[in-house]
Design a protein around this motif. Structure first.
Motif, PDB file in Angstrom:
ATOM      1  N   SER A  41       0.825  -1.214   0.000  1.00 20.06           N
ATOM      2  CA  SER A  41       0.000   0.000   0.000  1.00 20.06           C
ATOM      3  C   SER A  41       0.860   1.264   0.000  1.00 20.06           C
ATOM      4  O   SER A  41       0.417   2.321  -0.461  1.00 20.06           O
ATOM      5  N   ARG A  43       3.526   1.731  -1.785  1.00 20.98           N
ATOM      6  CA  ARG A  43       3.801   2.024  -3.189  1.00 20.98           C
ATOM      7  C   ARG A  43       2.520   2.435  -3.930  1.00 20.98           C
ATOM      8  O   ARG A  43       2.503   3.390  -4.689  1.00 20.98           O
ATOM      9  N   VAL A  44       1.442   1.724  -3.664  1.00 20.51           N
ATOM     10  CA  VAL A  44       0.190   1.989  -4.377  1.00 20.51           C
ATOM     11  C   VAL A  44      -0.317   3.412  -4.088  1.00 20.51           C
ATOM     12  O   VAL A  44      -0.871   4.079  -4.955  1.00 20.51           O
ATOM     13  N   SER A  45      -0.102   3.876  -2.862  1.00 18.34           N
ATOM     14  CA  SER A  45      -0.578   5.215  -2.484  1.00 18.34           C
ATOM     15  C   SER A  45       0.404   6.310  -2.881  1.00 18.34           C
ATOM     16  O   SER A  45       0.077   7.497  -2.805  1.00 18.34           O
ATOM     17  N   LEU A  81      -4.612   4.583   1.747  1.00 13.66           N
ATOM     18  CA  LEU A  81      -5.294   4.341   0.476  1.00 13.66           C
ATOM     19  C   LEU A  81      -6.563   5.180   0.334  1.00 13.66           C
ATOM     20  O   LEU A  81      -6.923   5.569  -0.778  1.00 13.66           O
ATOM     21  N   VAL A  86      -7.270   6.367  -3.560  1.00 13.14           N
ATOM     22  CA  VAL A  86      -7.170   5.106  -4.297  1.00 13.14           C
ATOM     23  C   VAL A  86      -8.440   4.304  -4.042  1.00 13.14           C
ATOM     24  O   VAL A  86      -8.969   3.630  -4.923  1.00 13.14           O
ATOM     25  N   ARG A 114      -2.464  11.201  -5.617  1.00 11.30           N
ATOM     26  CA  ARG A 114      -1.253  10.781  -4.925  1.00 11.30           C
ATOM     27  C   ARG A 114      -0.353  11.991  -4.681  1.00 11.30           C
ATOM     28  O   ARG A 114      -0.426  12.988  -5.411  1.00 11.30           O
TER      29      ARG A 114
ATOM     30  N   LEU B  24      -8.001  -4.147  -4.230  1.00 13.07           N
ATOM     31  CA  LEU B  24      -6.759  -3.739  -4.897  1.00 13.07           C
ATOM     32  C   LEU B  24      -6.418  -4.684  -6.046  1.00 13.07           C
ATOM     33  O   LEU B  24      -5.876  -4.257  -7.074  1.00 13.07           O
ATOM     34  N   LEU B  29      -3.987  -3.147  -8.944  1.00 14.30           N
ATOM     35  CA  LEU B  29      -3.008  -2.338  -8.209  1.00 14.30           C
ATOM     36  C   LEU B  29      -2.005  -3.189  -7.447  1.00 14.30           C
ATOM     37  O   LEU B  29      -0.915  -2.729  -7.122  1.00 14.30           O
ATOM     38  N   ILE B  30      -2.394  -4.398  -7.122  1.00 13.20           N
ATOM     39  CA  ILE B  30      -1.446  -5.329  -6.502  1.00 13.20           C
ATOM     40  C   ILE B  30      -1.600  -6.683  -7.171  1.00 13.20           C
ATOM     41  O   ILE B  30      -2.626  -6.991  -7.771  1.00 13.20           O
TER      42      ILE B  30
END
Lengths: 221, 199
Positions: A41, A43-45, A81, A86, A114, B24, B29-30
């Motif tokens: 999370s 990286r994703v955020s 997130l 996201v 982001r 996700l 996203l993952i």
């Protein structure tokens, strides 16, 4: 900030839990999934480790404590997130209710926002062009400051004096990096504090060391 | 696990974890395979056995011990142990007169490459709050009673610097090889809440 996470010296937590031989890394399967999700999370955020730690600090007492260490990782992952859009704020709760048999309408995925941020290098170690302000053996005082955002200066050291034991590799400053306000690399010092300076004259003799960034420190008057 | 209802009908973490993973994954996203790889790493590859190998090497190779105390990160990397939460590892030696014990009062920072993920007691509020204030009592509750003259240093991991304790080699192990010493070295001794004992 003075959040639940800043635990050093606080009271009322009861006895420690002695080590249990053979304790599994993850006591329950969800803890393993939550751990991996939390790491991803970041990286994703578009966050960084410092911003993730700050998210953990901003959890309320129940979210921080009630589901243990991996529970707080899960809650912090959900926080980073949702605050970067996201995920919609109710997305996880709604999906979880549907997983247990409810039939709730799930919110549409929002447009992520982001942070406008890119690290200058991997990790936290950075070079600093200016010489170190303090030397090994020098007496220093941790500033008595109370910043509203993230900091790695624990409350119990603020205003206390100690001696520089080691000059550590310089590193980016979590206080600004956590808020995407720049890496602001600084010298880092291991400072040794006497127990009586921290807890009063009647305390048993021992030392505490902590790694403190240069801007946390001043020369005692 | 069955879903529980708290006072605010909070959903069980297992259910919320599953929901988050689904959301996700559906969005791309993952990758669940990446999650599996992370979990497998910390369940099977990165754990206190790594640190035990470092300690056993230091006990049997004086030159390695010297390098380890001089530059822990580099000496640990010689054995192949690197990775997240191990950018800069400092190794401190426990002796009959000085005792180091490690904590992170602000979260639960821990030297993952050599010890893996932290045990439950290390993450517990009681340990995090009390060991910087009454280390002798805490160590005693954990089963380690130190002699009165022993100087205690508590290492609060407030930056990305990580600490590893090099425990004392116990008496009566002089005849053991490096390989035979490895299984004696415990995680708790490498954090400083226990001593290594001879078999």
């Amino acid at each position: 900030m003075e959040g639940i996470a800043d635990m050093g010296g606080t009271e009322g937590w009861g006895p420690v839990r002695p080590p249990r031989p053979g304790e599994p890394v993850f006591a329950e399967p969800w803890q393993a999934r939550a751990f991996a999700l939390a790491l991803l999370s970041i990286r994703v955020s578009g966050y960084n480790v410092d911003a993730f730690r700050h998210a953990t600090e901003r959890l309320d007492r129940a979210a921080y404590l009630d589901e243990g260490y991996f529970g707080r990782w899960l809650n912090a992952a959900e926080l980073v997130l949702t605050e970067t859009a996201v995920l919609a704020p109710t997305a996880v709760e709604t999906r979880a209710r549907n997983l247990r048999g409810e039939h709730a309408a799930e919110p549409p995925a929002p447009e992520p926002v982001r942070p406008d941020y890119a690290p200058t290098a991997p990790g936290s170690l950075r070079t600093v062009d200016t010489p170190a302000a303090f030397a090994v053996g020098e007496r220093v005082r941790a500033r008595d400051m109370s910043p509203p955002g993230h900091t790695r200066l624990p409350g119990y050291l603020r205003g206390r004096s100690g001696v520089v034991e080691l000059v550590q590799p310089s590193a980016l400053l979590p206080d600004t990096n956590a808020h995407f306000l720049g890496e602001n690399p600084q010298h880092v010092y291991s400072v040794r504090f006497d127990s009586r300076e921290l807890w009063g004259p009647g305390t048993e003799p021992f030392s505490v060391t902590a790694e403190l960034f240069e801007s946390y420190l001043e020369t005692p008057s | 696990m069955t879903p529980t209802s708290g006072p605010d009908d909070r959903l069980a973490p297992a259910l919320r974890t599953e929901a988050l993973e689904q959301l996700l994954t559906e969005r791309g996203l993952i990758d669940p395979a990446a999650m599996d790889a992370i979990i497998a790493t910390y369940e099977t590859q990165v754990g206190p056995l790594n640190g035990a190998k470092v300690v056993a090497r230091a006990w049997t190779d004086p030159q390695y011990k010297s390098r380890l105390l001089q530059d822990g990160t580099a000496a640990i990397a010689e054995l192949g142990f690197t990775g997240p939460q191990g950018e800069h590892i400092v190794v401190v030696e426990n002796t009959p007169t000085t005792h180091n014990v490690v904590v992170c009062t602000l979260c639960s920072c821990y030297p993952w490459p050599v010890l893996g993920l932290p045990p439950s007691w290390y993450k517990d509020p009681a340990y995090r709050s009390r060991v910087v204030r009454e280390p002798r009592a805490v160590l005693s509750e954990m089963g380690l009673d130190l002699a009165d003259g022993v100087r205690i240093t508590v290492r609060d991991s407030t930056s990305e610097v990580r600490w590893l304790v090099l425990p004392e080699r116990p008496a009566g192990t002089e005849h053991l090889t490096e390989e035979e010493l490895v299984p004696l070295v415990t995680r708790d001794a490498m954090v400083g809440v226990a001593k290594v004992t001879a078999p």
